[in-house]
Scaffold this motif. Structure first.
Motif, short mmCIF file in Angstrom:
data_model
loop_
_atom_site.label_atom_id
_atom_site.label_comp_id
_atom_site.label_asym_id
_atom_site.label_seq_id
_atom_site.Cartn_x
_atom_site.Cartn_y
_atom_site.Cartn_z
N ARG A 171 -0.02 -2.45 -6.53
CA ARG A 171 -0.05 -0.99 -6.35
C ARG A 171 -0.77 -0.31 -7.51
O ARG A 171 -1.54 0.64 -7.33
N MET A 212 -8.05 -0.46 0.13
CA MET A 212 -8.01 0.10 -1.23
C MET A 212 -8.28 -0.97 -2.28
O MET A 212 -8.73 -0.67 -3.37
N PRO A 240 -5.37 -4.61 1.70
CA PRO A 240 -5.75 -3.30 2.22
C PRO A 240 -7.10 -2.86 1.66
O PRO A 240 -7.51 -3.31 0.59
N ILE A 282 -4.43 -0.75 -7.01
CA ILE A 282 -4.97 0.16 -5.98
C ILE A 282 -5.32 1.50 -6.63
O ILE A 282 -6.35 2.09 -6.35
N GLY A 283 -4.43 1.97 -7.50
CA GLY A 283 -4.63 3.27 -8.12
C GLY A 283 -5.64 3.27 -9.26
O GLY A 283 -6.08 4.32 -9.70
N ASN A 284 -6.00 2.08 -9.74
CA ASN A 284 -6.93 1.97 -10.88
C ASN A 284 -8.04 0.97 -10.58
O ASN A 284 -8.14 -0.08 -11.21
N PRO A 285 -8.83 1.29 -9.59
CA PRO A 285 -9.78 0.28 -9.09
C PRO A 285 -10.98 0.02 -9.99
O PRO A 285 -11.62 -1.01 -9.87
N LEU A 297 -9.13 7.61 3.44
CA LEU A 297 -8.14 7.81 2.39
C LEU A 297 -8.65 8.86 1.41
O LEU A 297 -9.80 8.80 0.98
N PHE A 299 -3.19 10.09 3.36
CA PHE A 299 -2.71 9.80 2.01
C PHE A 299 -2.85 11.06 1.15
O PHE A 299 -3.96 11.50 0.88
N ALA A 337 0.82 -1.22 0.00
CA ALA A 337 0.00 0.00 0.00
C ALA A 337 0.85 1.26 0.00
O ALA A 337 0.32 2.37 0.09
N SER A 359 -8.34 6.44 -3.82
CA SER A 359 -7.81 5.09 -3.87
C SER A 359 -6.40 5.18 -4.42
O SER A 359 -6.19 5.36 -5.61
N THR A 360 -5.45 5.13 -3.55
CA THR A 360 -4.07 5.34 -3.96
C THR A 360 -3.13 4.70 -2.95
O THR A 360 -3.54 4.34 -1.86
N ILE A 361 -1.88 4.56 -3.34
CA ILE A 361 -0.86 4.19 -2.39
C ILE A 361 -0.33 5.48 -1.78
O ILE A 361 -0.70 6.57 -2.21
#
Lengths: 256, 602
Positions: free
Chosen positions: B386, B231, B229, B389-392, A174, A210, A56, A177-179
């Motif tokens: 990762r 996310m 996680p 997570i950023g492109n759900p 958060l 975040f 994450a 939705s990101t790391i």
């Protein structure tokens, strides 16, 4: 009532929390950094314990974790360092990290030890609700530790209600939705998400994390929540020379 | 959950029901029943496939008559629905499956079943009526909690589309299946195929609870789950909710089967390796996954998942790869379906497997180096996670092995299960028996092994042998022998066995074969290992290379070095002369020529 609950009872806006990775940039700095952050005005802290595969996290915190592991940081070493925590630091402290190191240490033993050194709450991003409730919640509760859950813009209302019910200090929102380690862009959809959460009138306070990097993003976040958390930006500072002298300036720069 | 459709009597209708593939088809020999099949010729039952148990249903019939009818109609099971005694039942046990039916009401005394326990195979619990069943009414299913014996049972009486979802919630450990009859009819004895289809769909979308299979929470015994996680939760939850619906859909199956046949080139041959058989003193069969398009079993899963992604409306595919086989398979199916493809690959692996990097690029994929951590497969997996997570919303992650958060291990296992499904049929054809004594495969994450084991897992007579990579030796410090060196923990979203330090940090494994160079194993493998169902062994680099060369020289097949690990294990086995042994040739060795050349100096 642990220190977290007391804090939220006494103050409910503009709360500033700082994250840093234990063992970075060197061993035996954890309590020094925590103390400096308290003196500079931070309201509560998250101390990360490193993991080899932090899915994450973005590059900054990944790097700090790698260095910390190379330095020899582990839960055992962290608890040794934290033995003097409560003689020097009084603000609430959370430990944050991934589940596997906790599982190897033993979840029950971990909770006991955390409570013993004066930790108030735990954030384990990859410990899901189902497993927490079914197998581990009693260890947290028996040791007076708050378990903090994350909520993202994609989390359903039903699930947020469930999280609110299981939480007893605050909910970690958060920003997207990101790391970790990316700048917050306050787009319309993010604003709508914050408004949606506010309208739910949750029983727990919310803290946004975040993507909070400076005074401006901190202030914006505080419009929608009780406070915000800064992580990667502060970890970057710890990678620079003379960081101990710059902590106060950093914190005051975020929240004058 | 098994499905029995009962009360059939019209030849065309029987064919239509058989096409739905129930587990049992019931024919009623009771003159007072409106579903009495007296006029049905014995030949009408011959078209029913062998996988469906033809069941004769009798009420207080004489044993001579039952005997005669079993022979005449070729029944595989008898259902005794009257007042037959335990001794009466016992006379048929062993010859056919014996199902003893009882009418249940609130006064039913389950104690009376004790005398039947050793004399029948199954019970069937129907609603109690004066007419020996057929009422179309349900009984209070809560009563089933009083049933404590270990004989499985069918639930019968009034099961219809209205209450089938409640049936699915029955958690009794002996609940074996459901009997569908009067609520699925146009008239007595004439089944409504559309209604049955609907019911089959609902029932089959429930996870079938098997001893070594996954449960509804995604666990295989102590292993599995979804340690992710928040996310990632919506992505994984979407898959979990939809995957069974999608992959059990007829359209999906048709497209998947068509691509496997006409694009991949399936079925892959089951080859009786005669020189190997001679050398090792058993009948050795090679399941030739190396002959698939793209050169390994990986394509089976990639095809399945791209079709899944399309039906989920995804516009972008990400994947991780170690040796590059899965990356190539994913890039291939993305080209085929015209979907954007991003493959994460460890920076070190990109150097070691340069030709596969070029292949992926030629196929139109973007290859992104994973520069974090140890810069190999596990880090490529982290980077893919990762990205996800950023492109759900628009992205599907095609995981290449039976690892990751539930439902991935189950999805990948199902798509790879074609390997053992074909093997069973091919063995039956070639040897007359569908069960071998041994099935063997190499294990990194374990997808070819799970595909090879899948349809044999519940047949405990079949020994499952999984071969891990020992690298330079299990105790050399440079090894990937996960079960030998690992402990229980959490890796890439599932609880499994992984190589780790005392502090829970993941240890970088080593093997000469990039495809086995993974610090964990799939959670179902962890379960097979822990329960002792599977035998997990390991083979060193050197043993594998020697075995690879031997395979070239004895059978004219250059195997992937991964596969060569499984072949090397043959040296250590003790077989009986008549043993049938199937070994999964998971991939071809072209990609490994440099390694072979460097080692043998050709």
């Amino acid at each position: 009532m642990n220190r977290l609950n007391k804090l939220f009872a006494s103050k409910n806006n503009n709360l500033l929390s700082i994250y840093f990775t234990a063992g970075y940039p060197a061993l035996n700095t954890t309590v020094d950094i925590a103390e400096a952050l308290e003196k500079s005005g931070a309201d509560f802290l998250e101390i990360g314990f490193p993991y080899s595969d932090p899915v994450a996290d973005g590059p900054t915190i990944q790097h700090s974790s790698e260095v910390a592991l190379e330095n020899g940081m582990s839960l055992k070493v962290l608890f040794e360092e934290l033995a003097e925590l409560r003689s020097r630091v009084s603000i609430p402290i959370l430990l944050m990290g991934y589940f596997n190191p906790i599982a190897q240490y033993g979840v029950e033993r971990f909770c006991k030890k955390a409570a013993e050194v004066g930790v108030d709450g735990i954030i384990v991003p990859d410990l899901p609700i189902y497993e927490y409730e079914k197998m581990y919640s009693s260890y947290f509760i028996d040791n007076g530790l708050s378990n903090i859950f994350l909520v993202t813009p994609q989390t359903s209302e039903e699930r947020i209600r469930k999280i609110d019910e299981l939480s007893n200090s605050f909910i970690y929102l958060l920003s997207s939705s990101t790391i970790t380690g990316y700048n917050l862009k306050l787009s319309d959809s993010v604003e709508e998400y914050y408004k949606r959460i506010t309208a739910m009138k949750l029983k727990n306070p919310t803290i946004i994390g975040f993507g909070i990097t400076d005074s401006s993003s901190f202030t914006k976040a505080c419009n929608y929540a009780n406070g915000a958390i800064i992580g990667s930006k502060f970890v970057k500072l710890l990678g620079e020379e003379g960081y101990m002298d710059n902590i106060e300036g950093f914190v005051k720069g975020i929240r004058p | 959950m098994k499905i029995k459709v009962c009360g059939l009597k019209h030849p065309e209708n029987i064919k239509a029901v058989a096409a739905l593939q129930p587990d049992y088809a019931g024919f009623i020999f009771y003159g007072k029943s409106p579903r009495y099949m007296a006029n049905l010729a014995a030949g009408a039952l011959q078209t029913i496939p062998a996988s469906i148990k033809k069941t004769g249903v009798f009420v207080n019939e004489s044993s001579e008559n039952i005997d005669r009818l079993v022979t005449e109609y070729g029944f595989n099971a008898v259902q005794l629905h009257g007042d037959e005694s335990p001794e009466f039942c016992a006379a048929f046990k062993g010859r056919v499956t014996v199902i003893k039916a009882f009418g249940i009401n609130e006064d039913f005394d389950f104690e009376q079943l004790k005398d039947y326990a050793n004399n029948v195979d199954l019970f069937l619990f129907d609603t109690k009526t004066k007419e020996y069943g057929g009422s179309g009414k349900t009984f209070d299913w809560a009563i089933l909690d009083q049933y404590k014996l270990d004989i499985p049972f069918f639930l019968s009486g009034g099961v219809g589309l209205e209450n089938i979802k409640e049936v699915k919630n029955i958690t009794h450990p002996q609940f074996y299946g459901v009997d569908l009859n009067s609520r699925f009819e146009n008239e007595p004895g004439l089944k409504n195929i559309e209604k049955l289809k609907e019911a089959f769909k609902i029932i089959k979308n429930k996870i079938q609870q098997m001893k070594y299979g996954v449960n509804e929470q995604g666990y295989y015994g102590d292993f599995g789950g979804a340690y992710i996680p928040e996310m990632l939760y919506p992505n994984v939850e979407e898959l979990r909710e939809q995957y069974l619906n999608i992959i059990n859909d007829d359209d999906f199956k048709a497209e998947f089967d068509d691509l496997l046949k006409n694009y991949v080139g399936r079925p892959s041959p089951l080859y009786h390796a005669k020189r190997y058989s001679e050398k090792y003193g058993a009948n050795i069969f090679f399941k030739r996954e190396d002959l698939n398009h793209t050169g390994s079993h990986k394509i089976n899963n990639a095809i399945g998942q791209i079709l899944l992604a399309k039906r989920l409306g995804k516009k972008r595919i990400i994947a991780e790869t170690g040796a590059g086989q899965h990356g190539v398979a994913t890039a291939t199916v993305c080209a085929l379906m015209n979907i954007e493809c991003v493959v994460y690959m460890g920076e070190i692996d990109m150097v070691r497997q340069a030709p596969n990097v070029a292949r992926m690029k030629m196929l139109g994929a973007k290859v992104v180096p994973a520069t974090s951590g140890s810069k190999t497969l596990k880090d490529a997996t982290n980077e893919a996670l990762r990205d996800w997570i950023g492109n759900p919303v628009d992205t599907h992650y095609i995981i290449g092995s039976v690892v990751g958060p539930y439902p991935y291990p189950d999805i990948v296992a199902r798509f790879q299960s074609i390997i053992s499904q074909e093997t069973k049929a091919q063995l039956l054809e070639q040897t007359g028996k569908e069960l071998p004594q041994y099935v063997m495969a190499c294990v990194g994450g374990g997808s070819n092994a799970m595909g090879m084991f899948y349809h044999f897992i519940e047949d405990e007579a079949v020994k499952l042998v999984a071969v891990e990579a020992a690298g330079k030796g299990v105790n050399s410090g440079e090894s990937a022998a996960t079960t030998a060196l690992g402990d229980e923990g959490v890796l890439h979203g599932s609880r499994t066995i992984l190589m780790q330090t005392e502090d829970g940090q993941v240890v970088e494994p080593y093997s000469i074969s990039a495809g086995l160079d993974y610090p964990g194993i799939g959670p179902q493998h962890a379960h097979l290992f822990k329960t002792g169902r599977g035998q997990y062994v390991s083979i060193t680099d050197e043993e594998a290379l020697q075995a690879g060369l031997l395979c070239c020289q004895l059978e004219g097949i250059i195997p992937a070095i991964e596969t060569a690990h499984a072949l090397a294990q043959l040296e250590k086995m003790k077989f009986e002369a008549n043993d049938n042994v199937v070994i999964c040739i998971s991939g071809r060795g072209d990609k490994d020529l440099d390694t072979y050349i460097n080692y043998f100096g050709y």
